[in-house]
Design a protein around this motif. Structure first.
Motif, PDB file in Angstrom:
ATOM      1  N   GLY A 111       7.714  -5.909  -6.198  1.00  0.00           N
ATOM      2  CA  GLY A 111       6.522  -6.591  -6.665  1.00  0.00           C
ATOM      3  C   GLY A 111       6.721  -8.091  -6.737  1.00  0.00           C
ATOM      4  N   VAL A 112       5.756  -8.840  -6.219  1.00  0.00           N
ATOM      5  CA  VAL A 112       5.829 -10.304  -6.215  1.00  0.00           C
ATOM      6  C   VAL A 112       4.471 -10.892  -6.571  1.00  0.00           C
ATOM      7  N   PHE A 113       4.510 -12.158  -6.979  1.00  0.00           N
ATOM      8  CA  PHE A 113       3.257 -12.868  -7.275  1.00  0.00           C
ATOM      9  C   PHE A 113       3.276 -14.292  -6.733  1.00  0.00           C
ATOM     10  N   SER A 135      -5.768  -8.455  -7.848  1.00  0.00           N
ATOM     11  CA  SER A 135      -7.092  -8.888  -8.304  1.00  0.00           C
ATOM     12  C   SER A 135      -7.079 -10.325  -8.807  1.00  0.00           C
ATOM     13  N   VAL A 136      -5.918 -10.823  -9.231  1.00  0.00           N
ATOM     14  CA  VAL A 136      -5.801 -12.200  -9.707  1.00  0.00           C
ATOM     15  C   VAL A 136      -5.602 -13.153  -8.527  1.00  0.00           C
ATOM     16  N   LEU A 137      -4.714 -12.787  -7.607  1.00  0.00           N
ATOM     17  CA  LEU A 137      -4.471 -13.628  -6.425  1.00  0.00           C
ATOM     18  C   LEU A 137      -5.655 -13.616  -5.467  1.00  0.00           C
ATOM     19  N   ILE A 142      -3.193 -14.236  -1.474  1.00  0.00           N
ATOM     20  CA  ILE A 142      -2.145 -13.485  -0.778  1.00  0.00           C
ATOM     21  C   ILE A 142      -1.952 -14.047   0.623  1.00  0.00           C
ATOM     22  N   ASN A 143      -3.035 -14.326   1.292  1.00  0.00           N
ATOM     23  CA  ASN A 143      -2.965 -14.844   2.659  1.00  0.00           C
ATOM     24  C   ASN A 143      -2.267 -16.194   2.716  1.00  0.00           C
ATOM     25  N   ALA A 144      -2.506 -17.030   1.724  1.00  0.00           N
ATOM     26  CA  ALA A 144      -1.871 -18.346   1.705  1.00  0.00           C
ATOM     27  C   ALA A 144      -0.354 -18.217   1.592  1.00  0.00           C
ATOM     28  N   VAL A 158      -1.885  -4.631  -4.511  1.00  0.00           N
ATOM     29  CA  VAL A 158      -1.846  -3.601  -5.555  1.00  0.00           C
ATOM     30  C   VAL A 158      -2.398  -4.197  -6.845  1.00  0.00           C
ATOM     31  N   GLY A 159      -3.234  -3.420  -7.524  1.00  0.00           N
ATOM     32  CA  GLY A 159      -3.785  -3.883  -8.794  1.00  0.00           C
ATOM     33  C   GLY A 159      -5.214  -4.345  -8.646  1.00  0.00           C
TER      34      GLY A 159
END
Length: 210
Positions: A111-113, A135-137, A142-144, A158-159
């Protein structure tokens, strides 16, 4: 960097069965596989998780990907291997955990953020990355981050992802997902899970234009 490749399953969708009990595994996992969801994650904060993973691994066809989530230690990786698990999902980036799983030939999805976490996981040899909470990113976030990552990494959201918003992500080129409460909650019957699985697959296939 060597890494275990993600297997060529029909749909890169991981069903997350948090809270499942060993006696529920056969009907629930059987229903998911029959529906076409062939990657199953049983988080280690579920009741008797390694027993459940062993039951799932023994009943599943060889081309299915059965494993654990919320894996935090190398000792847990050893136990997962002993139970027959082939998939390791973590909430964080712990290089020793990723490397031990690699030694066993497991598919790894830490898992990463952030970009720092994502690149650390890639350096450790992860198969792919679990961006959480997606849902936050959002797809654009995510693409960036994906722009600076090795192109062979599988990128999963995920999430907060479900059949209701697959299209938002697939438009951004994100096609792998981990699905939890939108598919399964403790106490659900196999019939209820089958209905959710059918809706999930229909929405996913529509989103990717299958």
């Amino acid at each position: 960097m060597n890494r275990i490749p993600f297997p060529p399953i029909a749909r890169p969708l991981i069903a997350i069965l948090r809270g499942i009990r060993p006696e529920e595994v056969e009907p629930i996992v059987g229903t998911l596989i029959e529906a076409g969801l062939t990657a199953i994650e049983i988080p280690l904060n579920s009741p008797e998780p390694f027993r459940s993973i062993e039951i799932a691994a023994k009943m599943a066809p060889a081309d299915c990907l059965i494993g654990a989530g919320t894996v935090l230690t190398v000792e847990a990786v050893d136990s997962l291997h002993a139970a027959g698990g082939k998939l390791l999902v973590t909430p964080n980036v712990e290089p020793d955990v990723i490397r031990r799983a690699y030694d066993y030939g497991m598919v790894t999805m830490p898992g990463v953020f952030t970009p720092t976490e994502a690149l650390a996981a890639a350096r450790a040899g992860a198969t792919g990355l679990k961006f959480f909470p997606a849902s936050v990113l959002g797809p654009s976030g995510i693409n960036a981050i994906r722009a600076v990552l090795p192109p062979e990494l599988v990128i999963a959201a995920v999430g907060g992802v479900s059949d209701r918003n697959f299209a938002d992500y697939t438009k951004a080129g994100i096609t792998a997902f981990g699905l939890g409460t939108s598919l399964y909650k403790p106490g659900m019957t196999a019939a209820e899970v089958a209905e959710r699985a059918k809706a999930t697959i229909y929405a996913y296939d529509a989103a990717i234009g299958a």
